[in-house]
Design a protein around this motif. Structure first.
Motif, PDB file in Angstrom:
ATOM      1  N   UNK A 149      35.321  11.542  10.747  1.00  0.00           N
ATOM      2  CA  UNK A 149      35.723  11.990  12.097  1.00  0.00           C
ATOM      3  C   UNK A 149      35.644  10.915  13.174  1.00  0.00           C
ATOM      4  N   UNK A 150      35.399   9.686  12.796  1.00  0.00           N
ATOM      5  CA  UNK A 150      35.455   8.579  13.763  1.00  0.00           C
ATOM      6  C   UNK A 150      36.646   7.706  13.432  1.00  0.00           C
ATOM      7  N   UNK A 151      37.275   7.156  14.465  1.00  0.00           N
ATOM      8  CA  UNK A 151      38.334   6.168  14.244  1.00  0.00           C
ATOM      9  C   UNK A 151      37.800   4.783  14.580  1.00  0.00           C
ATOM     10  N   UNK A 152      38.257   3.819  13.808  1.00  0.00           N
ATOM     11  CA  UNK A 152      37.914   2.412  14.034  1.00  0.00           C
ATOM     12  C   UNK A 152      39.206   1.634  14.147  1.00  0.00           C
ATOM     13  N   UNK A 153      39.210   0.633  15.026  1.00  0.00           N
ATOM     14  CA  UNK A 153      40.352  -0.279  15.062  1.00  0.00           C
ATOM     15  C   UNK A 153      39.925  -1.638  14.500  1.00  0.00           C
ATOM     16  N   UNK A 154      40.710  -2.120  13.533  1.00  0.00           N
ATOM     17  CA  UNK A 154      40.581  -3.497  13.038  1.00  0.00           C
ATOM     18  C   UNK A 154      41.708  -4.281  13.679  1.00  0.00           C
ATOM     19  N   UNK A 155      41.465  -5.515  14.070  1.00  0.00           N
ATOM     20  CA  UNK A 155      42.552  -6.292  14.667  1.00  0.00           C
ATOM     21  C   UNK A 155      42.240  -7.791  14.602  1.00  0.00           C
ATOM     22  N   UNK A 156      43.267  -8.595  14.948  1.00  0.00           N
ATOM     23  CA  UNK A 156      43.098 -10.045  15.027  1.00  0.00           C
ATOM     24  C   UNK A 156      44.088 -10.797  14.171  1.00  0.00           C
ATOM     25  N   UNK A 195      37.184 -23.123  13.922  1.00  0.00           N
ATOM     26  CA  UNK A 195      35.983 -23.836  13.480  1.00  0.00           C
ATOM     27  C   UNK A 195      36.342 -24.877  12.413  1.00  0.00           C
ATOM     28  N   UNK A 196      35.419 -25.793  12.137  1.00  0.00           N
ATOM     29  CA  UNK A 196      35.655 -26.815  11.112  1.00  0.00           C
ATOM     30  C   UNK A 196      35.809 -26.178   9.737  1.00  0.00           C
ATOM     31  N   UNK A 197      36.396 -26.946   8.823  1.00  0.00           N
ATOM     32  CA  UNK A 197      36.727 -26.406   7.502  1.00  0.00           C
ATOM     33  C   UNK A 197      35.535 -25.843   6.729  1.00  0.00           C
ATOM     34  N   UNK A 198      34.319 -26.445   6.920  1.00  0.00           N
ATOM     35  CA  UNK A 198      33.186 -25.957   6.136  1.00  0.00           C
ATOM     36  C   UNK A 198      32.411 -24.858   6.870  1.00  0.00           C
ATOM     37  N   UNK A 199      32.805 -24.548   8.100  1.00  0.00           N
ATOM     38  CA  UNK A 199      32.125 -23.465   8.844  1.00  0.00           C
ATOM     39  C   UNK A 199      32.609 -22.114   8.334  1.00  0.00           C
ATOM     40  N   UNK A 200      31.795 -21.063   8.555  1.00  0.00           N
ATOM     41  CA  UNK A 200      32.274 -19.720   8.201  1.00  0.00           C
ATOM     42  C   UNK A 200      33.590 -19.430   8.906  1.00  0.00           C
ATOM     43  N   UNK A 201      34.502 -18.815   8.189  1.00  0.00           N
ATOM     44  CA  UNK A 201      35.833 -18.531   8.760  1.00  0.00           C
ATOM     45  C   UNK A 201      35.731 -17.503   9.881  1.00  0.00           C
ATOM     46  N   UNK A 202      36.629 -17.628  10.843  1.00  0.00           N
ATOM     47  CA  UNK A 202      36.739 -16.577  11.865  1.00  0.00           C
ATOM     48  C   UNK A 202      37.167 -15.294  11.186  1.00  0.00           C
ATOM     49  N   UNK A 203      36.510 -14.217  11.541  1.00  0.00           N
ATOM     50  CA  UNK A 203      36.848 -12.936  10.918  1.00  0.00           C
ATOM     51  C   UNK A 203      37.709 -12.094  11.824  1.00  0.00           C
ATOM     52  N   UNK A 204      38.293 -11.025  11.261  1.00  0.00           N
ATOM     53  CA  UNK A 204      38.948 -10.033  12.108  1.00  0.00           C
ATOM     54  C   UNK A 204      37.888  -9.289  12.902  1.00  0.00           C
ATOM     55  N   UNK A 205      38.332  -8.443  13.821  1.00  0.00           N
ATOM     56  CA  UNK A 205      37.407  -7.676  14.671  1.00  0.00           C
ATOM     57  C   UNK A 205      37.477  -6.214  14.295  1.00  0.00           C
ATOM     58  N   UNK A 230      34.035  -5.128  20.519  1.00  0.00           N
ATOM     59  CA  UNK A 230      34.499  -5.507  19.185  1.00  0.00           C
ATOM     60  C   UNK A 230      33.494  -6.422  18.471  1.00  0.00           C
ATOM     61  N   UNK A 231      33.326  -6.158  17.180  1.00  0.00           N
ATOM     62  CA  UNK A 231      32.367  -6.933  16.366  1.00  0.00           C
ATOM     63  C   UNK A 231      33.134  -7.733  15.317  1.00  0.00           C
ATOM     64  N   UNK A 285      38.891 -22.609   3.431  1.00  0.00           N
ATOM     65  CA  UNK A 285      39.254 -21.964   2.158  1.00  0.00           C
ATOM     66  C   UNK A 285      40.496 -21.103   2.411  1.00  0.00           C
ATOM     67  N   UNK A 286      41.605 -21.771   2.599  1.00  0.00           N
ATOM     68  CA  UNK A 286      42.803 -21.064   3.082  1.00  0.00           C
ATOM     69  C   UNK A 286      43.390 -20.100   2.051  1.00  0.00           C
ATOM     70  N   UNK A 287      42.952 -20.225   0.787  1.00  0.00           N
ATOM     71  CA  UNK A 287      43.425 -19.254  -0.211  1.00  0.00           C
ATOM     72  C   UNK A 287      42.734 -17.900  -0.071  1.00  0.00           C
ATOM     73  N   UNK A 288      41.591 -17.888   0.648  1.00  0.00           N
ATOM     74  CA  UNK A 288      40.825 -16.633   0.695  1.00  0.00           C
ATOM     75  C   UNK A 288      40.481 -16.183   2.115  1.00  0.00           C
ATOM     76  N   UNK A 289      40.555 -17.092   3.100  1.00  0.00           N
ATOM     77  CA  UNK A 289      40.075 -16.695   4.424  1.00  0.00           C
ATOM     78  C   UNK A 289      41.087 -15.784   5.133  1.00  0.00           C
ATOM     79  N   UNK A 290      40.551 -14.967   6.045  1.00  0.00           N
ATOM     80  CA  UNK A 290      41.384 -14.043   6.813  1.00  0.00           C
ATOM     81  C   UNK A 290      42.322 -14.817   7.735  1.00  0.00           C
ATOM     82  N   UNK A 291      43.569 -14.326   7.837  1.00  0.00           N
ATOM     83  CA  UNK A 291      44.521 -14.903   8.790  1.00  0.00           C
ATOM     84  C   UNK A 291      45.044 -13.808   9.754  1.00  0.00           C
TER      85      UNK A 291
END
Ligand code: FUB
Length: 321
Positions: free
Chosen positions: A143-150, A172-182, A197-198, A214-220
């Motif tokens: 019964x809750x809605x969530x929005x994912x975005x980015x 961020x630099x290549x070895x840093x954790x990838x930016x995630x969606x929100x 947003x988290x 890690x462009x084969x796996x990171x979020x875009x």
């Protein structure tokens, strides 16, 4: 359905978000057209100016085009580029959330409402407060809605840290954790976020963050969430490596553990999808540029059956199918 079906050969439609409302299947795509804007890495050539809605009673049956449901010229705050959208139903109302640039060229997420799943949708005079970037996906859970975005690059996600825009921010630099969606939980009246947003974290099987390089796996871009056998499946596009991948978790916020590829690259630069169950089968809605002979900004929406292995993993689909 072993081979993908092109859903609407009469026109170019992309980023299909599919939902079942009242036992009918509805599809909300972006509406591509040739606006003569030169192609660039910021995606300016995706210069869409309206949305249409489609419906089907059966996945193999006819598809109905319900025509235009929202026009750029009716959205007070928006200037251009109606990118990916999604629709949610609550409070006897259909809420259309959409990506568009404001008058300063900054992507925000707009909201429009209708009592009918095929509109017309009436846009609010302002975007969702505190929203930014692109590609909203609305997901209902308990019964809750969530929005994912980015979305990166043209989607401007790398310009934000702690939800605040700074044009000097870069990836961020290549070895840093990838930016995630929100992710943000929606208010009960669906007019905006009930919380700031988290960040969504995508980790590998060892619990390490997927790295920015890690462009084969990171979020875009192209967030989508679905639930299967009590697991949360977060799927997304890897952008410049052109895959739809997924990661699973135990709750809507994650973290999500990377699992693999749902869809290998299709003809065209972008890849974007939605996943849903309809009449006891699962489907992947997506797009490619084969009918336009590879013109990046003229995409055609498709559907193909999606299958799981016994352990809940998703069988990879070849983009060429
Ligand atoms: O359709 C415009 C943009 O292209 C979408 O918002 C992205 O996800 C990509 O598919």
């Amino acid at each position: 359905m072993k081979k993908a079906r092109y859903l609407f050969p009469n026109d170019y439609m992309a980023d299909p978000s599919a939902h079942v409302f009242n036992e009918k299947l509805y599809i909300y795509p972006s509406h591509d057209w040739d606006s003569n804007v030169v192609e660039n890495d910021k995606g300016d050539h995706f210069n869409m100016k309206d949305y249409h809605a489609f419906s089907m009673d059966d996945i193999n049956g006819p598809i109905k085009n319900h025509g235009k449901i929202l026009d750029l010229k009716d959205i007070q705050w928006a200037s251009k580029q109606l990118w990916d959208s999604d629709v949610a139903f609550k409070n006897n109302t259909y809420y259309l959330y959409f990506s568009a640039k404001d008058r300063d060229g900054i992507f925000r997420i707009g909201i429009a409402t209708s009592k009918d799943p095929v509109g017309p949708f009436i846009p609010s005079p302002d975007p969702v407060p505190g929203s930014f970037s692109i590609d909203p996906c609305l997901f209902e859970d308990d019964n809750n809605f969530y929005m994912y975005f980015g979305g990166l690059w043209g989607g401007q996600l790398e310009k934000y840290r702690n939800n605040i825009y700074d044009n000097n921010n870069e990836l961020p630099g290549n070895s840093s954790p990838a930016l995630g969606p929100k992710i943000a939980k929606m208010r009960d009246d669906m007019s905006g976020f009930a919380e700031s947003p988290k960040d969504i974290l995508i980790i590998d099987q060892n619990g390490e963050s997927i790295a920015q390089g890690d462009t084969d796996r990171r979020f875009f871009e192209a967030s989508w969430m679905h639930k299967y056998k009590n697991k949360y499946y977060f799927s997304y596009s890897t952008g410049d490596t052109h895959k739809i991948c997924y990661a699973t978790g135990d709750n809507p916020y994650g973290p999500f553990v990377f699992q693999g590829i749902i869809l290998t690259p299709v003809i065209g630069w972008t890849t974007h999808h939605s996943i849903l169950e309809f009449k006891n089968k699962w489907y992947l809605f997506h797009h490619d540029c084969l009918p336009s002979n590879g013109i990046t900004w003229l995409r055609s929406m498709k559907v193909i059956e999606l299958e799981y292995n016994y352990n809940g993993s998703i069988k990879t689909i070849q983009g060429s199918r």
